[in-house]
Design a protein around this motif. Structure first.
Motif, mmCIF file in Angstrom:
data_model
loop_
_atom_site.group_PDB
_atom_site.id
_atom_site.type_symbol
_atom_site.label_atom_id
_atom_site.label_comp_id
_atom_site.label_asym_id
_atom_site.label_seq_id
_atom_site.Cartn_x
_atom_site.Cartn_y
_atom_site.Cartn_z
ATOM 1 N N GLY A 1 6.323 7.515 4.509
ATOM 2 C CA GLY A 1 5.257 9.254 4.893
ATOM 3 C C GLY A 1 3.629 9.249 4.900
ATOM 4 N N VAL A 2 3.366 8.245 4.887
ATOM 5 C CA VAL A 2 1.625 8.065 4.861
ATOM 6 C C VAL A 2 1.728 8.553 6.371
ATOM 7 C CG1 VAL A 2 -0.645 6.732 5.226
ATOM 8 C CG2 VAL A 2 1.154 6.223 3.223
ATOM 9 N N THR A 3 2.762 7.878 7.480
ATOM 10 C CA THR A 3 2.233 8.489 9.092
ATOM 11 C C THR A 3 2.408 9.695 8.606
ATOM 12 O OG1 THR A 3 3.174 5.780 10.013
ATOM 13 C CG2 THR A 3 2.930 8.135 10.749
ATOM 14 N N ALA A 4 3.661 10.257 8.222
ATOM 15 C CA ALA A 4 4.214 11.763 8.359
ATOM 16 C C ALA A 4 3.608 12.585 7.606
ATOM 17 C CB ALA A 4 5.635 11.604 7.527
ATOM 18 N N ALA B 1 -2.715 2.062 6.674
ATOM 19 C CA ALA B 1 -2.154 0.940 6.354
ATOM 20 C C ALA B 1 -1.169 0.847 4.775
ATOM 21 C CB ALA B 1 -2.646 -0.564 5.956
ATOM 22 N N SER B 2 0.761 1.551 5.487
ATOM 23 C CA SER B 2 1.507 2.144 4.638
ATOM 24 C C SER B 2 3.060 1.709 4.872
ATOM 25 C CB SER B 2 0.745 2.855 3.336
ATOM 26 O OG SER B 2 1.989 2.982 3.014
ATOM 27 N N GLY B 3 3.420 1.035 3.428
ATOM 28 C CA GLY B 3 4.258 1.034 4.336
ATOM 29 C C GLY B 3 5.148 2.809 3.607
ATOM 30 N N GLY B 4 4.569 3.447 3.078
ATOM 31 C CA GLY B 4 5.132 4.725 3.411
ATOM 32 C C GLY B 4 5.106 5.139 1.174
ATOM 33 N N ALA B 5 5.743 6.134 1.001
ATOM 34 C CA ALA B 5 5.682 6.741 -0.221
ATOM 35 C C ALA B 5 6.373 5.494 -1.107
ATOM 36 C CB ALA B 5 5.949 8.550 -0.671
ATOM 37 N N ARG B 6 5.424 5.754 -2.494
ATOM 38 C CA ARG B 6 5.918 5.068 -3.316
ATOM 39 C C ARG B 6 7.114 5.269 -4.028
ATOM 40 N NH1 ARG B 6 1.477 1.806 -6.823
ATOM 41 N NH2 ARG B 6 0.684 1.524 -4.663
ATOM 42 N N MET B 7 8.613 4.461 -4.596
ATOM 43 C CA MET B 7 9.989 5.007 -4.242
ATOM 44 C C MET B 7 9.653 5.198 -6.041
ATOM 45 S SD MET B 7 12.823 1.998 -3.938
ATOM 46 C CE MET B 7 12.016 0.997 -4.364
ATOM 47 N N ALA C 1 0.303 -0.867 0.161
ATOM 48 C CA ALA C 1 -0.037 -0.234 -0.099
ATOM 49 C C ALA C 1 0.861 1.516 0.134
ATOM 50 C CB ALA C 1 -0.886 -0.205 1.386
ATOM 51 N N SER C 2 1.910 1.125 -0.539
ATOM 52 C CA SER C 2 3.069 2.187 -1.226
ATOM 53 C C SER C 2 1.573 3.591 -1.732
ATOM 54 C CB SER C 2 3.950 1.871 -0.950
ATOM 55 O OG SER C 2 4.076 1.361 -2.686
ATOM 56 N N MET C 3 2.120 4.733 -1.705
ATOM 57 C CA MET C 3 1.290 6.272 -2.018
ATOM 58 C C MET C 3 2.247 6.422 -3.371
ATOM 59 S SD MET C 3 0.058 10.008 -0.459
ATOM 60 C CE MET C 3 1.080 9.631 0.548
ATOM 61 N N GLY C 4 1.295 6.265 -4.272
ATOM 62 C CA GLY C 4 2.600 6.818 -5.816
ATOM 63 C C GLY C 4 0.689 7.958 -5.983
ATOM 64 N N SER C 5 0.769 8.017 -7.546
ATOM 65 C CA SER C 5 -0.138 8.994 -7.858
ATOM 66 C C SER C 5 -1.274 8.787 -7.550
ATOM 67 C CB SER C 5 0.072 9.232 -8.893
ATOM 68 O OG SER C 5 1.842 10.229 -9.479
ATOM 69 N N VAL C 6 -1.690 7.215 -7.853
ATOM 70 C CA VAL C 6 -3.104 6.982 -8.290
ATOM 71 C C VAL C 6 -3.555 7.181 -6.848
ATOM 72 C CG1 VAL C 6 -4.397 5.043 -8.648
ATOM 73 C CG2 VAL C 6 -3.343 5.788 -10.172
ATOM 74 N N VAL C 7 -2.853 6.165 -5.076
ATOM 75 C CA VAL C 7 -3.317 6.548 -3.895
ATOM 76 C C VAL C 7 -3.374 8.177 -3.676
ATOM 77 C CG1 VAL C 7 -2.514 5.861 -1.695
ATOM 78 C CG2 VAL C 7 -2.203 4.099 -3.111
#
Ligand SMILES: [Zn+2]
Lengths: 262, 276
Positions: free
Chosen positions: B197-200, B153-159, B124-130
């Motif tokens: 990055g999702v926590t932040a 629930a996420s590993g953070g930003a999508r590198m 669940a990393s966050m890229g453009s679509v998320v």
């Protein structure tokens, strides 16, 4: 220069740090300390000063210039109290109608047990959200390394500039290489594929413009930055607080590259 | 007409049910039984990870969910090694378009907008679509004066999307703030794991922060912190209980108590004119 060469240049030990830009660009500054909650993080210096005849609030991440100051500043990796100090000064600037100028230079927010205990994620999240909402003009300049959320916490601005050899990235190229190739030595490839350079930022709209570097004539370089800031502020001061908020919202609203499903 | 083979498969499946082992106590349970228990271990109470659709089914009023913000497709715009393949595999494994499902629903009879991140989709990393889907959901909720309930629930930003993924943090944060400025309620339910990055950003921006028991919630990864700190971290480091102790969340609520708790919170925040 390759992306990796720029990364090395951005981290260069003789490169001017945040405090040098504050001194070079503003005059009669007064540094203001502390977050009023826990402590004073030396990795972030903030205060009030004059941009020629105009009062501004400045917030700068500072890496330090010698081993003592670098240790005291955690090599420019701010702790939660640093971001909370920054936010306190931003809200103060908003109260008194002063523009906020930020200088960003960090590998990333500090990754220690104490920082986690004191809510590093929460501190950055709040800084970004409140910065997006400020009713005064906000300009951020990435002067060295823009490391992930720890950089964005001071770069959710109306306008963002990159110094010519500054970099901005979602993850350190080292971190990316070790995740992707299980090999931190592939940092050069990672730097390339992550698109971290100032030109990349301009192409992607992440930065409005790139500022030329001339560290041999730092006063003249700072004079140029001063003119850029004054021009931008003259334009932004025509805008109402609501327009400034909306301008910032729209600036970030457009980010995202995706397709539509049929 | 079912074929003989499919009937045999059915019988086999019934005789030897698929089992899942609890990640905490290692006890094994038939998948069906665990799913019925909303992935809460019957032996030790461990809250196991749950996919987005199961989460929605376990939380919102039956039949009330309408999916929103669909039709977007992630792109491998940096030709990032392995990304296109990862997207394909994640879509096949989860049956989802991307790592977050958004919609409108009722909880305890109260209207709300809901987003649920699915850690089965590239963590669940966050890229453009998320980022875009969650932003659109907040804009929708602002427009319709709806509270937002977000399950993170996420590993953070999508590198794999480089700096564009970092920008999503500010984009969503702006939409959260506009929703908040209009007087609307935002509750986050922090699920295992919520990091980076999702926590932040939006995970920590709720008016009320609830966590599931035992959920890992932090900014930096534990391994990185260990290297920096060079000392042993407490066992509950970055767990929901650790955050509660340090004052960073409002409450820990067990999964099976969430619908009632969320329903009550939604009622508590109804505008007084609506209650009368
Ligand atoms: Zn168990």
């Amino acid at each position: 220069m390759t992306a990796y060469e720029k990364l090395k240049a951005a981290r260069g030990s003789r490169r001017p740090t945040g405090a040098a830009y504050v001194d070079g660009i503003f005059h009669d500054c007064m540094e203001l300390h502390g977050d009023r909650r826990f402590g004073d993080d030396a990795a972030i210096v903030g205060g009030i000063g004059w941009l020629d005849d105009q009062p501004v609030t400045y917030i700068a991440i500072d890496r330090g210039t010698d081993i003592q100051s670098r240790m005291a500043k955690n090599f420019g990796c701010p702790k939660p109290e640093g971001y909370r100090k920054g936010l306190r000064l931003m809200k103060q600037a908003e109260k008194f109608g002063r523009p906020v100028i930020c200088f960003v230079d960090t590998q990333g927010a500090f990754c220690g047990a104490d920082a986690e205990e004191r809510g590093q994620g929460q501190a950055i999240a709040e800084s970004i959200m409140e910065m997006m909402n400020l009713r005064v003009p906000v300009i951020s300049i990435v002067i060295g390394e823009g490391g992930s959320g720890g950089a964005l916490a001071l770069a959710s601005a109306n306008r963002v500039y990159m110094l010519e050899n500054a970099v901005y990235s979602v993850i350190s190229p080292e971190g990316c290489a070790s995740i992707l190739w299980k090999d931190a030595a592939k940092v050069e490839d990672a730097a390339e594929v992550l698109h971290i350079t100032a030109d990349d930022m301009k192409n992607l709209g992440v930065a409005e413009d790139v500022i030329k570097e001339d560290f041999n004539d730092f006063p003249t370089m700072c004079q140029g930055i001063r003119e850029t800031l004054k021009n931008d502020l003259a334009n932004m001061q025509q805008m109402s607080p609501e327009q400034l908020q909306q301008n910032r919202y729209e600036r970030f609203r457009k980010f995202g590259i995706y397709g539509e499903r049929a | 007409m079912p074929t003989l083979e499919s009937l045999i498969d059915k019988v086999k499946a019934a005789v030897t049910p698929e089992v899942i082992a609890c990640t905490a106590c290692k006890a094994e349970f038939p998948k069906k039984q665990l799913k019925k228990a909303n992935m809460v271990c019957p032996a030790c109470g461990k809250h196991l990870r749950m996919d987005a659709r199961a989460r929605i089914a376990a939380t919102v009023d039956a039949g009330s969910f309408t999916e929103l913000c669909t039709g977007l497709k992630s792109e491998d715009f940096f030709s990032f090694p392995g990304y296109a393949d990862k997207l394909d595999k994640a879509a096949k494994a989860t049956g989802e378009e991307e790592a977050v499902v958004c919609g409108a629903a009722k909880i305890g009879g109260e209207d709300c907008a809901v987003f649920v991140m699915d850690s089965g989709f590239i963590m669940a990393s966050m890229g453009s679509v998320v980022g875009e889907k969650i932003t659109r959901l907040f804009e929708y909720a602002t427009e319709h004066s709806l509270p937002v309930i977000g399950f993170t629930a996420s590993g953070g930003a999508r590198m794999q999307e480089g700096i564009v993924s970092l920008m999503q943090m500010a984009k969503v944060s702006g939409a959260v703030k506009q929703h908040s400025n209009a007087g609307n309620l935002y509750i986050t339910v922090l699920c295992d794991p919520t990091t980076g990055g999702v926590t932040a950003s939006f995970a920590m921006q709720g008016d009320i922060l609830i966590a599931e028991p035992g959920a890992l919630i932090g900014f930096a990864g534990r391994r990185v912190v260990e290297q920096t700190t060079k000392s042993k971290l407490p066992d509950n480091f970055q767990k929901a209980e650790f955050l509660l102790e340090h004052g960073f969340i409002d409450a820990i609520v067990e999964r099976n108590d969430l619908p009632a708790a969320l329903g009550n919170l939604l009622k508590l925040h109804k505008k007084q004119t609506e209650i009368a």
